[in-house]
Design an enzyme around this catalytic site. Structure first.
Site, PDB file in Angstrom:
ATOM      1  N   SER A 147     -43.724  -8.775 -75.450  1.00 24.27           N
ATOM      2  CA  SER A 147     -42.790  -9.378 -74.484  1.00 24.27           C
ATOM      3  C   SER A 147     -43.567  -9.866 -73.261  1.00 24.27           C
ATOM      4  CB  SER A 147     -41.718  -8.369 -74.090  1.00 24.27           C
ATOM      5  OG  SER A 147     -41.041  -7.887 -75.231  1.00 24.27           O
ATOM      6  N   GLY A 177     -43.394 -12.504 -71.306  1.00 30.17           N
ATOM      7  CA  GLY A 177     -42.660 -12.977 -70.136  1.00 30.17           C
ATOM      8  C   GLY A 177     -42.225 -11.838 -69.228  1.00 30.17           C
ATOM      9  N   ASP A 178     -41.717 -10.771 -69.827  1.00 25.03           N
ATOM     10  CA  ASP A 178     -41.309  -9.597 -69.055  1.00 25.03           C
ATOM     11  C   ASP A 178     -42.504  -8.966 -68.355  1.00 25.03           C
ATOM     12  OD1 ASP A 178     -38.399  -9.221 -69.721  1.00 25.03           O
ATOM     13  OD2 ASP A 178     -39.208  -9.194 -71.739  1.00 25.03           O
ATOM     14  N   SER A 179     -43.602  -8.816 -69.103  1.00 28.89           N
ATOM     15  CA  SER A 179     -44.775  -8.146 -68.535  1.00 28.89           C
ATOM     16  C   SER A 179     -45.392  -8.959 -67.408  1.00 28.89           C
ATOM     17  CB  SER A 179     -45.814  -7.896 -69.631  1.00 28.89           C
ATOM     18  OG  SER A 179     -45.287  -7.046 -70.626  1.00 28.89           O
ATOM     19  N   ALA A 191     -43.200  -8.564 -64.330  1.00 26.15           N
ATOM     20  CA  ALA A 191     -43.417  -7.240 -63.744  1.00 26.15           C
ATOM     21  C   ALA A 191     -44.736  -7.187 -62.992  1.00 26.15           C
ATOM     22  CB  ALA A 191     -43.392  -6.180 -64.841  1.00 26.15           C
TER      23      ALA A 191
END
Length: 399
Positions: free
Chosen positions: A168, A170-172, A175
């Protein structure tokens, strides 16, 4: 228990994490790894859906992303639950949330009201499209940010639909940029005493690692597309088949390419006009890759690696988790650590990163094994509640 414990450079910083899944919790993990006291708020009973993510029978996402955190519960759809969250936040330095914009406001926890009561508070808001703009209130997961930010359209083979990475990303990325924002905001607060809101969107986090994709189009009309295992115009830099697997060789700099040519027994290639310069190699990328492939197919991965190391050519194997766990460099760097886990036994996971010479991060606390595991400890310590008050909150379903 964790293998090593150091206070970390963020010791003394308290974080309230109200996020779920990856984008918010990974930011909390990064801060926690470097010493911050992270208190994660989950819904009573069910907790963060991330607790169930992973391979069938092995929901291990949680063990990594919830490490170095204390977990409590609060029903944020109730006034009493909102009051618990507010009290925890007002005694903290940083709030992390990755809900759809407007959710905090709907819970009577708007950043403006929180910062009015705690002017030094830093509010980290991670969302699909950011807190402003016409798309702000749309639902957005990491994959949507990858698509809008330009990533998905360039991943995969040219004759196939857009693909994705197996993580993932994009999420990482969102963050990680959120964590960067938190640290820069902390530096500003140290000088001024003032907190602020950090707005980290999924799509802009992806956009920021897209190199020259936008100016390439704006200046030259070039639309970067899917190119499989190569970067168009950068050669040689590809994955080449060997007798027993694949091996990555990246020799696109002139001097490095000359060393590669000697290693593959074709030294004259480095002075051939078709390959002598970066631009020429880019124009003849396919035929150059074919020439290198003729050589690699004759040898095993071990043979090719030995030749590249001797020649000083950047190159590497296609690692899986098995190779990472067995590799001597991973061990020497302590890139992976092993924690003693009550359920999973000796559990390997990534170490705190990046490495700091004097105040390194560490894994000090395992992920909580039950929803609300730290309710009593945190509510006593930070809110001054006694057991009778906590019992009453539990009876009413507030925690």
């Amino acid at each position: 228990m964790p293998t090593k414990s150091t206070p970390g450079p963020l010791d003394g910083i308290r974080v309230v994490e109200m996020g779920q899944l990856i984008a918010g919790p990974f930011c909390g993990q990064l801060l926690g790894d470097f010493g911050a006291d992270v208190v994660k708020i989950e819904p009573p009973g069910v907790g963060d859906p991330l607790r169930k993510w992973g391979q069938p029978g092995y929901p291990l996402f949680w063990e990594l992303l919830a490490r170095n955190k204390r977990t409590v519960t609060a029903n944020l759809r109730t006034v009493e639950g909102q009051d618990i969250a507010r009290r925890l936040i007002l005694g903290s330095d940083i709030l992390i949330e990755n809900f759809r914009p407007g959710t905090l406001e709907g819970w009577n926890l708007s950043p403006d009201s929180l910062r009015e009561a705690n002017p030094g508070l830093i509010v980290i808001r991670v969302s699909g499209y950011g807190q402003t703009g016409p798309y702000a209130t749309r639902a957005g997961f990491g994959g949507i940010g990858e698509a809008m930010g330009g990533w998905r359209n360039i991943v995969g083979e040219p004759d196939r639909p857009p693909s994705r990475m197996g993580v993932s990303i994009g999420d990482s990325l969102a963050a990680t940029f959120a964590c960067l924002g938190a640290l820069t905001a902390l530096h500003h607060r140290n000088k001024t005493g003032e907190g602020q809101v950090v707005d980290s969107s999924l799509f802009e986090s992806v956009l920021h690692v897209m190199e020259s994709l936008v100016p390439d189009y704006a200046v030259g009309g070039y639309v970067r597309g899917r190119s499989g295992s190569i970067l168009p115009g950068v050669a040689p830099s590809n994955v080449y088949p060997c007798k027993d697997g694949y091996y990555l060789i990246a020799a696109n700099q002139d001097t490095v390419f000359a060393r590669l040519c000697v290693a593959i027994d074709q030294p004259s290639l480095s002075t051939d006009p078709r390959y002598a310069t970066h631009e020429a190699r880019g124009e003849h990328q396919k035929e150059l890759d074919a020439l290198i492939e003729v050589w690699t197919r004759q040898y095993t991965v071990d043979d090719v690696e030995a030749a590249m190391v001797t020649a000083g050519v950047p190159a590497g194997r296609m690692y899986t988790a098995k190779e990472m766990l067995d590799d001597e460099h991973f061990k020497a760097r302590e890139s992976l650590i092993e924690v003693d886990h009550p359920k999973w036994g000796k559990l390997p996971m990534q170490n705190a990163f990046p490495k700091l010479s004097d105040t390194p991060g560490s894994v000090r606390r395992l992920a909580s094994q039950s929803v609300g595991q730290d309710n009593r400890e945190v509510f006593r310590e930070l809110l001054g509640l006694d057991d009778a008050a906590i019992d009453e909150l539990e009876r009413k379903g507030i925690v």
